[in-house]
Design a protein around this motif. Structure first.
Motif, PDB file in Angstrom:
ATOM      1  N   GLY A 102     -24.420  -8.353   5.474  1.00  0.00           N
ATOM      2  CA  GLY A 102     -23.063  -9.070   4.735  1.00  0.00           C
ATOM      3  C   GLY A 102     -21.224  -8.996   5.884  1.00  0.00           C
ATOM      4  N   GLU A 103     -20.412  -9.219   5.039  1.00  0.00           N
ATOM      5  CA  GLU A 103     -19.657  -9.005   5.897  1.00  0.00           C
ATOM      6  C   GLU A 103     -18.935  -7.336   6.321  1.00  0.00           C
ATOM      7  N   GLN A 104     -18.556  -7.166   7.216  1.00  0.00           N
ATOM      8  CA  GLN A 104     -18.551  -5.499   7.824  1.00  0.00           C
ATOM      9  C   GLN A 104     -16.888  -5.398   8.431  1.00  0.00           C
ATOM     10  N   THR A 105     -15.872  -6.786   8.643  1.00  0.00           N
ATOM     11  CA  THR A 105     -14.486  -6.070   9.456  1.00  0.00           C
ATOM     12  C   THR A 105     -14.189  -6.032   8.391  1.00  0.00           C
ATOM     13  N   TRP A 106     -14.696  -5.060   6.923  1.00  0.00           N
ATOM     14  CA  TRP A 106     -13.603  -3.765   6.577  1.00  0.00           C
ATOM     15  C   TRP A 106     -13.684  -2.376   7.176  1.00  0.00           C
ATOM     16  N   LEU A 107     -14.264  -2.391   8.392  1.00  0.00           N
ATOM     17  CA  LEU A 107     -15.325  -1.181   9.098  1.00  0.00           C
ATOM     18  C   LEU A 107     -14.251  -1.326  10.646  1.00  0.00           C
TER      19      LEU A 107
ATOM     20  N   VAL B 249     -11.304   2.315   7.557  1.00  0.00           N
ATOM     21  CA  VAL B 249     -11.250   1.156   6.440  1.00  0.00           C
ATOM     22  C   VAL B 249     -10.157   0.392   7.059  1.00  0.00           C
ATOM     23  N   LYS B 250     -10.377  -0.971   7.489  1.00  0.00           N
ATOM     24  CA  LYS B 250      -9.902  -1.939   7.020  1.00  0.00           C
ATOM     25  C   LYS B 250      -9.179  -2.034   5.485  1.00  0.00           C
ATOM     26  N   VAL B 251      -8.722  -2.137   5.125  1.00  0.00           N
ATOM     27  CA  VAL B 251      -8.151  -1.959   4.025  1.00  0.00           C
ATOM     28  C   VAL B 251      -7.381  -3.470   3.394  1.00  0.00           C
ATOM     29  N   ASP B 252      -7.505  -4.220   4.500  1.00  0.00           N
ATOM     30  CA  ASP B 252      -7.182  -5.631   4.432  1.00  0.00           C
ATOM     31  C   ASP B 252      -8.307  -6.554   3.744  1.00  0.00           C
ATOM     32  N   ASN B 253      -9.330  -5.752   4.956  1.00  0.00           N
ATOM     33  CA  ASN B 253     -10.626  -6.580   4.644  1.00  0.00           C
ATOM     34  C   ASN B 253     -11.785  -5.804   3.818  1.00  0.00           C
ATOM     35  N   LEU B 254     -11.386  -5.509   3.218  1.00  0.00           N
ATOM     36  CA  LEU B 254     -11.967  -5.077   1.804  1.00  0.00           C
ATOM     37  C   LEU B 254     -12.486  -5.913   1.017  1.00  0.00           C
ATOM     38  N   PRO B 255     -13.690  -6.262   0.558  1.00  0.00           N
ATOM     39  CA  PRO B 255     -14.243  -7.472  -0.998  1.00  0.00           C
ATOM     40  C   PRO B 255     -13.409  -7.186  -1.814  1.00  0.00           C
ATOM     41  N   VAL B 256     -12.804  -6.234  -2.163  1.00  0.00           N
ATOM     42  CA  VAL B 256     -11.996  -6.042  -3.512  1.00  0.00           C
ATOM     43  C   VAL B 256     -10.946  -5.196  -3.226  1.00  0.00           C
ATOM     44  N   GLU B 257      -9.820  -5.827  -4.156  1.00  0.00           N
ATOM     45  CA  GLU B 257      -8.186  -5.158  -4.335  1.00  0.00           C
ATOM     46  C   GLU B 257      -8.698  -3.550  -4.258  1.00  0.00           C
TER      47      GLU B 257
ATOM     48  N   PRO C 223      -9.714  11.884  -1.638  1.00  0.00           N
ATOM     49  CA  PRO C 223     -10.728  12.300  -1.602  1.00  0.00           C
ATOM     50  C   PRO C 223     -11.903  11.221  -0.687  1.00  0.00           C
ATOM     51  N   GLY C 224     -12.289  12.934   0.162  1.00  0.00           N
ATOM     52  CA  GLY C 224     -13.253  11.979   1.521  1.00  0.00           C
ATOM     53  C   GLY C 224     -12.693  12.361   2.216  1.00  0.00           C
ATOM     54  N   GLU C 225     -13.632  11.634   3.695  1.00  0.00           N
ATOM     55  CA  GLU C 225     -12.798  11.469   5.172  1.00  0.00           C
ATOM     56  C   GLU C 225     -12.619  10.146   5.795  1.00  0.00           C
ATOM     57  N   PHE C 226     -11.955   9.270   5.363  1.00  0.00           N
ATOM     58  CA  PHE C 226     -11.154   8.906   5.559  1.00  0.00           C
ATOM     59  C   PHE C 226     -10.000   8.258   6.035  1.00  0.00           C
ATOM     60  N   SER C 227      -9.883   7.261   7.503  1.00  0.00           N
ATOM     61  CA  SER C 227      -8.525   6.734   7.555  1.00  0.00           C
ATOM     62  C   SER C 227      -8.701   5.403   7.360  1.00  0.00           C
ATOM     63  N   PHE C 228      -7.022   5.159   6.725  1.00  0.00           N
ATOM     64  CA  PHE C 228      -7.197   3.696   6.515  1.00  0.00           C
ATOM     65  C   PHE C 228      -6.682   3.286   7.456  1.00  0.00           C
ATOM     66  N   VAL C 229      -6.647   1.593   7.619  1.00  0.00           N
ATOM     67  CA  VAL C 229      -5.374   1.038   8.276  1.00  0.00           C
ATOM     68  C   VAL C 229      -5.162  -0.205   7.760  1.00  0.00           C
ATOM     69  N   GLY C 230      -4.072  -0.435   7.698  1.00  0.00           N
ATOM     70  CA  GLY C 230      -3.743  -2.433   7.202  1.00  0.00           C
ATOM     71  C   GLY C 230      -3.340  -1.620   6.097  1.00  0.00           C
ATOM     72  N   GLY C 231      -2.961  -2.818   4.874  1.00  0.00           N
ATOM     73  CA  GLY C 231      -2.647  -3.114   4.157  1.00  0.00           C
ATOM     74  C   GLY C 231      -0.927  -2.297   4.009  1.00  0.00           C
ATOM     75  N   GLU C 232      -0.613  -2.642   2.247  1.00  0.00           N
ATOM     76  CA  GLU C 232       0.530  -1.710   2.472  1.00  0.00           C
ATOM     77  C   GLU C 232       1.231  -0.838   2.606  1.00  0.00           C
ATOM     78  N   GLN C 233       0.020   0.747   2.213  1.00  0.00           N
ATOM     79  CA  GLN C 233       0.337   1.517   1.674  1.00  0.00           C
ATOM     80  C   GLN C 233      -0.261   2.622   2.734  1.00  0.00           C
ATOM     81  N   ALA C 234      -1.279   1.810   4.182  1.00  0.00           N
ATOM     82  CA  ALA C 234      -1.571   3.027   5.129  1.00  0.00           C
ATOM     83  C   ALA C 234      -1.515   4.017   5.394  1.00  0.00           C
ATOM     84  N   VAL C 235      -1.879   5.030   5.001  1.00  0.00           N
ATOM     85  CA  VAL C 235      -2.468   6.457   5.354  1.00  0.00           C
ATOM     86  C   VAL C 235      -4.016   6.029   6.188  1.00  0.00           C
ATOM     87  N   ALA C 236      -3.062   8.146   6.956  1.00  0.00           N
ATOM     88  CA  ALA C 236      -4.545   8.791   7.258  1.00  0.00           C
ATOM     89  C   ALA C 236      -4.585   9.496   6.719  1.00  0.00           C
TER      90      ALA C 236
END
Length: 127
Positions: free
Chosen positions: A12-17, A93-101, A109-122
């Motif tokens: 599938g489309e995995q540009t969100w990784l 996770v690249k928030v802007d590339n997720l398939p849903v809002e 919760p969990g072990e993620f760092s987020f990039v992109g999006g209006e409120q991206a945070v570690a």
């Protein structure tokens, strides 16, 4: 006359990784199909899920006690009520590339760092 059907398989489309970190450690869990809204018969790669109960994974809502995960690869929905799927439990996770809002949880919760999006945070982990 035989009843043939054609199916294609892929990730599938995995540009969100945001990296390959965590991919090899994705855990197999059971998706509760009725809880999702498939697109063209598929639960899309990158769909956020609550993986707190690996025997009954449902969409992530941000409620207390949930454990954030993401469906790693597209999952074709068939006639079954449940399907096994790989769930990414940590990574970038690249928030802007997720398939849903998706709204990044205030306390991730969990072990993620987020990039992109209006409120991206570690998140809680290095990713």
């Amino acid at each position: 006359m035989p009843n043939f059907r054609s199916e294609s398989f892929g990730a599938g489309e995995q540009t969100w990784l945001g990296s390959t970190h965590g991919i090899r450690n994705a855990r197999t869990a059971v998706l509760t199909v009725s809880a999702f809204t498939p697109v063209d018969g598929v639960i899309k790669s990158g769909t956020p899920v609550d993986a707190s109960d690996e025997g009954a994974v449902v969409p992530f809502t941000g409620a207390a006690g949930e454990r954030l995960g993401f469906v790693l690869t597209d999952q074709a929905v068939g006639a079954g009520a449940k399907i096994n799927a790989p769930i990414l439990r940590h990574g970038i996770v690249k928030v802007d590339n997720l398939p849903v809002e998706f709204e990044i949880p205030a306390s991730s919760p969990g072990e993620f760092s987020f990039v992109g999006g209006e409120q991206a945070v570690a998140g809680g982990g290095e990713g």
